[in-house]
Design a protein around this motif. Sequence first.
Motif, PDB file in Angstrom:
ATOM      1  N   ALA A  14       0.833  -1.003   0.507  1.00  0.00           N
ATOM      2  CA  ALA A  14      -0.148  -0.015  -0.354  1.00  0.00           C
ATOM      3  C   ALA A  14       0.617   1.377   0.575  1.00  0.00           C
ATOM      4  N   GLN A  15       2.032   1.323   0.951  1.00  0.00           N
ATOM      5  CA  GLN A  15       2.907   2.764   0.733  1.00  0.00           C
ATOM      6  C   GLN A  15       3.695   2.695  -0.325  1.00  0.00           C
TER       7      GLN A  15
ATOM      8  N   LEU B   8      -6.067   1.937   0.770  1.00  0.00           N
ATOM      9  CA  LEU B   8      -4.875   1.743  -0.202  1.00  0.00           C
ATOM     10  C   LEU B   8      -5.039  -0.432   0.988  1.00  0.00           C
ATOM     11  N   THR B   9      -5.168  -0.966   0.475  1.00  0.00           N
ATOM     12  CA  THR B   9      -5.989  -2.520   1.065  1.00  0.00           C
ATOM     13  C   THR B   9      -4.798  -3.283   0.362  1.00  0.00           C
ATOM     14  N   GLU B  10      -3.637  -4.155   1.068  1.00  0.00           N
ATOM     15  CA  GLU B  10      -2.710  -4.627   0.316  1.00  0.00           C
ATOM     16  C   GLU B  10      -3.824  -6.300   0.377  1.00  0.00           C
ATOM     17  N   GLN B  11      -4.016  -7.148  -0.962  1.00  0.00           N
ATOM     18  CA  GLN B  11      -4.571  -7.988  -1.006  1.00  0.00           C
ATOM     19  C   GLN B  11      -3.925  -9.208  -1.050  1.00  0.00           C
TER      20      GLN B  11
ATOM     21  N   VAL C 281      -2.730  -4.038  -4.885  1.00  0.00           N
ATOM     22  CA  VAL C 281      -3.382  -3.626  -3.710  1.00  0.00           C
ATOM     23  C   VAL C 281      -4.439  -2.776  -4.062  1.00  0.00           C
ATOM     24  N   LEU C 282      -5.659  -2.642  -3.605  1.00  0.00           N
ATOM     25  CA  LEU C 282      -6.918  -2.524  -3.651  1.00  0.00           C
ATOM     26  C   LEU C 282      -7.081  -1.232  -2.913  1.00  0.00           C
ATOM     27  N   VAL C 283      -7.512  -0.260  -4.139  1.00  0.00           N
ATOM     28  CA  VAL C 283      -7.366   0.932  -3.823  1.00  0.00           C
ATOM     29  C   VAL C 283      -9.205   2.003  -3.789  1.00  0.00           C
ATOM     30  N   ALA C 284      -9.411   2.078  -2.610  1.00  0.00           N
ATOM     31  CA  ALA C 284     -10.950   3.009  -2.562  1.00  0.00           C
ATOM     32  C   ALA C 284     -10.537   4.477  -2.549  1.00  0.00           C
TER      33      ALA C 284
END
Length: 172
Positions: free
Chosen positions: A33-34, A89-92, A97-100
């Motif tokens: 995410a970073q 930003l969520t690590e899958q 990474v899924l960004v909302a």
Amino acid sequence: MKGSKMTAFQYAIPAGCLALLMSSTGALAQVTAQQVWDDWKGYLSVYGEDGVTIGSETYANGVLTVSDLAFSMTQEGMTVGGGMDLITLTEQADGSVLVAMPDTYPITVTGTDSDGMSIDLAMTLNQAGSTFNVSGAPGNMTYVVAVPRYELTVDHLMVDGEPGPLDMVVGA
């Protein structure tokens, strides 16, 4: 004849395995995410050193949360600005990474144009239901974006202090 088929088959198996490994290398790459956020901040640099402010960045359990992002850029007498209250930003598990992002966010344009007319324009960008998935590796990220509807609505337009002759929604 039988020996030549066996020889070809023996070489085909390692070559097939090598091809399989090489084709899946991209899936093994991963971004955090970073790293994705750092990439975005690089793009945001177009707004200049003081053109972007970020309220906070916090990371916990594979989720980077960015709050109170504001951007502004002035060029040739006109200022374009906007902001988003929250980006996650969520690590899958697959290394992507899924960004909302917010479903809607404001964009403003103010200033004086090249003809000397003052402009005050407020718009809303609507991207409800959008998904942003980022994969790859730092320096070589792939963005898969799904936007069911992308709509820009003019909320307010003033030209030289008078209501502008524009009522518009642009969508795709």
